[in-house]
Write a protein that holds these residues in place. Structure first.
Motif, PDB file in Angstrom:
ATOM      1  N   ILE A  40     -37.217   5.670 -53.415  1.00  0.00           N
ATOM      2  CA  ILE A  40     -37.686   6.964 -52.906  1.00  0.00           C
ATOM      3  C   ILE A  40     -38.944   7.384 -53.656  1.00  0.00           C
ATOM      4  O   ILE A  40     -39.889   7.936 -53.074  1.00  0.00           O
ATOM      5  CB  ILE A  40     -36.576   8.041 -53.059  1.00  0.00           C
ATOM      6  N   ILE A  41     -38.930   7.129 -54.969  1.00  0.00           N
ATOM      7  CA  ILE A  41     -40.094   7.407 -55.816  1.00  0.00           C
ATOM      8  C   ILE A  41     -40.621   6.078 -56.348  1.00  0.00           C
ATOM      9  O   ILE A  41     -39.843   5.269 -56.866  1.00  0.00           O
ATOM     10  CB  ILE A  41     -39.700   8.323 -57.006  1.00  0.00           C
ATOM     11  N   PRO A  42     -41.916   5.798 -56.218  1.00  0.00           N
ATOM     12  CA  PRO A  42     -42.457   4.558 -56.777  1.00  0.00           C
ATOM     13  C   PRO A  42     -42.480   4.613 -58.297  1.00  0.00           C
ATOM     14  O   PRO A  42     -42.478   5.693 -58.890  1.00  0.00           O
ATOM     15  CB  PRO A  42     -43.877   4.509 -56.199  1.00  0.00           C
ATOM     16  N   ARG A  43     -42.487   3.458 -58.951  1.00  0.00           N
ATOM     17  CA  ARG A  43     -42.451   3.410 -60.416  1.00  0.00           C
ATOM     18  C   ARG A  43     -43.748   3.926 -61.024  1.00  0.00           C
ATOM     19  O   ARG A  43     -43.765   4.361 -62.174  1.00  0.00           O
ATOM     20  CB  ARG A  43     -42.174   1.988 -60.902  1.00  0.00           C
ATOM     21  N   GLU A  44     -44.840   3.912 -60.259  1.00  0.00           N
ATOM     22  CA  GLU A  44     -46.096   4.443 -60.781  1.00  0.00           C
ATOM     23  C   GLU A  44     -46.984   4.861 -59.606  1.00  0.00           C
ATOM     24  O   GLU A  44     -46.813   4.417 -58.473  1.00  0.00           O
ATOM     25  CB  GLU A  44     -46.808   3.402 -61.648  1.00  0.00           C
ATOM     26  N   GLY A  45     -47.919   5.767 -59.906  1.00  0.00           N
ATOM     27  CA  GLY A  45     -48.872   6.221 -58.902  1.00  0.00           C
ATOM     28  C   GLY A  45     -48.281   7.140 -57.851  1.00  0.00           C
ATOM     29  O   GLY A  45     -47.155   7.595 -57.949  1.00  0.00           O
ATOM     30  N   MET A  58     -40.909   9.069 -65.556  1.00  0.00           N
ATOM     31  CA  MET A  58     -40.663   8.860 -66.985  1.00  0.00           C
ATOM     32  C   MET A  58     -39.178   8.608 -67.195  1.00  0.00           C
ATOM     33  O   MET A  58     -38.357   9.493 -67.011  1.00  0.00           O
ATOM     34  CB  MET A  58     -41.116  10.084 -67.791  1.00  0.00           C
ATOM     35  N   THR A  59     -38.816   7.362 -67.566  1.00  0.00           N
ATOM     36  CA  THR A  59     -37.412   6.979 -67.718  1.00  0.00           C
ATOM     37  C   THR A  59     -37.221   6.284 -69.061  1.00  0.00           C
ATOM     38  O   THR A  59     -38.170   5.999 -69.777  1.00  0.00           O
ATOM     39  CB  THR A  59     -36.978   6.035 -66.597  1.00  0.00           C
ATOM     40  N   GLY A  60     -35.960   5.999 -69.357  1.00  0.00           N
ATOM     41  CA  GLY A  60     -35.637   5.270 -70.585  1.00  0.00           C
ATOM     42  C   GLY A  60     -35.221   6.146 -71.741  1.00  0.00           C
ATOM     43  O   GLY A  60     -34.796   5.634 -72.779  1.00  0.00           O
TER      44      GLY A  60
END
Length: 920
Positions: free
Chosen positions: A661-666, A641-643
């Protein structure tokens, strides 16, 4: 103001005077009914409930809405309310939550960016004033810990000196009437009225709690309950007040009041008609830098002052006159030093020193109130004559069981037209001054009202109608042509709404528009329609398209592994010397950018530090010591959760996403951490650097995070990889920043940085080599100065980008010229010409102010002015508006001389010379 701002007018209970303290409790009662708790609220309370007795022409308006000689940027004529909103609009950014309280008849001119308040107890806003002025006002005595020791109300110079309130320059900390209350204190105050019984005891006409005598007094360190009982009340001493004070003492005594000393600052008192006439007939020139003017929205061709008024060619006006929302026509002749307010004068002669004010009543009739410029309606005089004596001489009744003052005297005849009411007022003047024999029969034939009754019976809709203005309409194809021809948006007329056809035109146009036209079309529509949603779509277009181009090459890294138990990265800061703003989207995307900057140490240290440490638990921990925040995550969704710019971990999350390192989803966090080889803690800290410094701390911290993650996770990288990943972070965080800061911190020494036009910015960094002698000279002549204030880059980016997107000519010229200046700076330094570099720094400062007028302010200009004879060049750091300033000293000038000059001017403020060293 933000769209979510709520404006509420709260009357005293039952229409009875309950005191300024009682009114404050009324506000808390209202807030509690709306929100139940005060947490997260930022409230501005302006006490403005007086009758405006000494300026009766503003009674019906409310003095808080009285005219101010200033045309606002939207073309509307300003009011005292507008000026309060302007002067206080930066305050919410300075307080996380709480309540700011002001007095509604004093306009404070100060720099809210200097406010430093941590939501603990209360704070009093003060500024330095000469002791001779201070003796006529309240003065704060500052304690050793920065809290108010005591409040000294209208004390003699001798007393002020005796108690230590006067400094070596004969200045005191004056009481401006501006206060800040914390949420805890708001809750404590609310506890006084939590039940209906308590509400009845504290908010009533008899108790009449005072904000200043009853609520502030317990907060001063030296206050005692015994002395509290003796404090002069707003109403009368009574048993109810004594009991209320005992309860107030109990709930407020645990709190203290911090003294916020701001400089420079000034207040303007709108207290009397004489003061207003003095302001308009000459004093307004002192405030020309604020945009104030003798003529505002007026058609007047002589020396009279005017606010939304017309003076016809046949009419004449004497010297030092002020026409306010008035129409003077025909062969009217107005004497010297007159004030005409909301009046229509035709073929009339008005004597010297007269105030005429017209009011339409709710029954449709009119009264015109006439009195002298020097008359005080709280007294018993009219044009210098005693009203009791006049009442006896005229054999009429001015009062019926009322105080014998001009305010309550029934003197003004009701009439069917404004001209008849003008004639009646002039008849009154002639009778009072003895120019004409008083006609008692004519007097008794009509009803009369007092100043008080006339304003109570005034028709507010008529007042609003008298001031009404309309906007012009502009066709949609003119907007498109304006964008194409680079016509500034502020030259486009306004519209209210779009028709169905116009909406369809916009939809089709946007569908085929490229990046440049799409963002500008949204912006122009937003400005023309005053539609915040359209303006936001402009910035969303910039963000989304730049983000998409920036992150398209970023992929989830499934091969990374933790390669060390603990790894630390430390980076310096940077100072911008040339080309700032040209690296910022969308300008750099359309034109490319050119920047010259250099790395620096602050206090002998690299202040930006990021440490990554392996832990046994399968979780990600963020720890920011300077922000005093700590967060632990064992699921992946919160990390994705960004922005949200108010998220304390927005930067760390963006780093992990940008670095893959962390995917944008899933995915599952536990699986990712098992592959990495354990969980980890990311410690981040910026040491001894104030927020909003202008030294690139945020982006350099982002760079340190990326660099630390790459090295901790065993990911190979180049400097170009660092730049691109930090730029991706900026877009993920929606800060909209450029690329020069991270380059300045990652890469040591003096850098010349360029990019070509394009959504995907390719950054080229050239290390600039300059002679060793030039380096030594710069080390001696370069000085960094702290202003003691900060300004958030996010807030000003919108304004700067808007001026560029809106084709503001000064902005377009300055942004182009700034790049050339950066190149010339490099040339001068490479040939060892520090004097030439300093001149270019000065020129860059003038260009920066064209890009963003907010890059400078009164404090910054005063700092530069105070050391003008010591320096050859000057520029703000970063976007300006606060943080640090940079100067190049004249040859032979010592840094200590600058420190001494600043100390003499700014005394107890935070303005100072910083411990800075250029890193070559």
């Amino acid at each position: 103001m933000p769209a979510g701002t709520k404006f509420v007018a709260i009357p005293d209970r039952g229409g009875k005077r309950v005191g300024s303290g009682g009114a404050t409790l009324e506000v808390l009662k209202y807030l509690h009914e709306q929100e139940e708790d005060f947490e997260g609220l930022r409230v501005l309370v302006i006490h403005s409930g007086g009758d405006s007795k000494r300026v009766p022409q503003y009674s019906a308006l409310g003095k808080f809405f009285s005219p101010v000689p200033h045309k606002l940027p939207n073309g509307r004529n300003s009011t005292l309310f507008d000026e309060f909103m302007i002067s206080m609009s930066s305050v919410p950014s300075r307080i996380r939550e709480g309540m700011v309280l002001l007095s509604g008849d004093v306009l404070l001119l100060f720099n809210p960016l200097q406010i430093d308040y941590n939501n603990v107890g209360a704070a009093a806003i003060s500024f330095k004033e000469n002791v001779e002025t201070g003796k006529n006002h309240g003065v704060y005595l500052n304690g050793e810990n920065g809290n108010v020791k005591c409040c000294l109300q209208k004390k003699s110079v001798e007393v002020l000196r005796e108690v230590g309130a006067v400094n070596e320059l004969d200045c005191v900390d004056i009481d401006t009437g501006a206060l800040i209350f914390s949420t805890d204190m708001m809750r404590s105050l609310y506890s006084l009225i939590a039940t209906e019984e308590d509400y009845d005891r504290h908010v009533n006409e008899k108790t009449r709690l005072s904000l200043y005598a009853d609520i502030l007094y317990p907060l001063a360190e030296d206050s005692t309950l015994e002395d509290f009982y003796q404090e002069k009340p707003e109403g009368e001493f009574c048993e109810e007040l004594t009991e209320a004070r005992e309860r107030v003492w109990k709930v407020l005594r645990p709190y203290r009041m911090k003294l916020l000393r701001l400089s420079p600052a000034k207040f303007i008192h709108f207290g009397t008609t004489r003061e207003i006439l003095a302001l308009m007939s000459g004093g307004v020139n002192e405030y020309s830098d604020l945009g104030w003017s003798r003529l505002v929205g007026s058609s007047i061709r002589n020396n009279a002052a005017g606010y939304n008024s017309v003076l016809s060619s046949k009419a004449s006006v004497g010297s030092d006159c002020y026409l306010e929302v008035s129409y003077v026509h025909g062969n009217s002749k107005i004497g010297d030093r007159c004030v005409l307010s909301y009046i229509d004068i035709q073929d009339r002669i008005i004597p010297d020193g007269i105030v005429l004010h017209g009011l339409k009543q709710r029954d449709g009739r009119f009264i015109v109130r006439i009195f002298g410029v020097n008359d005080n309606p709280k007294e018993n005089l009219l044009f210098g004559r005693d009203l009791d004596e006049l009442e006896r001489n005229f054999d009429v009744k001015f009062w019926e069981n009322q105080p014998h003052t001009l305010w309550s005297a029934n003197l003004y005849a009701e009439a069917d037209t404004i001209q008849e009411a003008v004639d009646a007022s002039l008849e009154l003047y002639a009778a009072v001054t003895g120019e004409k024999v008083f006609d008692r029969d004519s007097w008794n034939a009509v009803s009369h009202k007092s100043l008080c009754a006339g304003f109570n019976d005034a028709d507010p809709d008529a007042i609003i109608a008298w001031n009404r203005r309309m906007e012009d309409l502009v066709a949609m194809d003119e907007i498109a042509k304006a964008i194409h021809n680079q016509v500034p948006v502020d030259q486009i007329g306004k519209r209210h709404l779009l028709t169905k056809i116009q909406k369809e035109w916009v939809r089709k146009r946007l569908k085929k528009a490229d990046f440049s036209e799409k963002m500008r079309l949204h912006y122009y529509l937003g400005m023309v329609l005053d539609d915040e949603n359209e303006i936001q779509k402009c910035f969303q277009t910039i963000q989304s398209e730049v983000l998409e181009s920036t992150i398209k090459n970023l992929v989830y890294n499934e091969k990374s592994r933790i390669v060390s138990e603990r790894h630390t990265v430390k980076l310096p800061l940077r100072v911008n010397w040339g080309g700032g703003w040209s690296d910022t989207p969308p300008y750099c995307n359309e034109n490319g950018g050119t920047v010259l900057n250099v790395a620096i140490l602050l206090n002998g240290e690299k202040p930006v530090e990021v440490t990554l440490e392996r832990i046994d638990d399968l979780k990600v921990i963020f720890d920011s010591r300077d922000m005093d925040v700590h967060g632990e995550f064992d699921t992946i969704e919160p990390l994705q959760m960004t922005g949200d710019p108010f998220d304390p971990f927005a930067l760390q999350k963006a780093c992990l996403l940008a670095c893959g390192i962390i995917p944008r989803e899933g995915h599952e966090l536990s699986e990712i951490l098992k592959r990495l080889g354990d969980g980890f803690v990311m410690h981040s800290e910026v040491t001894n650097v104030p927020k909003g410094s202008g030294l690139g701390t945020s982006s350099i911290l982002s760079a340190a995070c990326v660099k630390a993650v790459f090295e901790f996770m065993g990911i190979a990288y180049t400097e170009e990889d660092l730049y691109s990943h930090v730029l991706a972070m900026e877009q993920i965080m929606s800060t909209g920043g450029g690329w020069q800061d991270q380059v300045g911190g990652i890469t040591p020494g003096l850098k010349y940085i360029t990019s070509m036009p394009g959504l995907e910015q390719k950054i080229k960094v050239t290390h600039v080599e300059i002679p060793e002698e030039t380096k030594r000279e710069l080390d001696e002549r370069f000085v960094l100065i702290y202003t003691g204030q900060r300004r958030l880059a996010r807030n000003l980016l919108r304004d700067v980008v808007g001026r560029y997107v809106g084709n503001e000519p000064d902005s377009l010229f300055a942004l182009e010229e700034i790049q050339k200046t950066a190149a010339l700076m490099r040339f001068e330094l490479e040939r060892g010409n520090v004097d030439g570099f300093a001149k270019l720094l000065d020129y860059h400062w003038e260009l920066s102010k064209k890009v963003d007028a907010g890059s400078s302010n009164t404090l910054i200009e005063q700092i530069f002015s105070s050391i003008e004879d010591l320096i050859d060049g000057k520029l703000v750091c970063g976007a300006g508006g606060g943080g640090f300033l940079q100067v190049i000293l004249k040859k032979g000038v010592l840094k200590q001389e600058v420190e001494e000059h600043l100390n003499n001017v700014f005394m107890d403020s935070l303005v100072c010379v910083a411990d800075c060293r250029l890193v070559w």
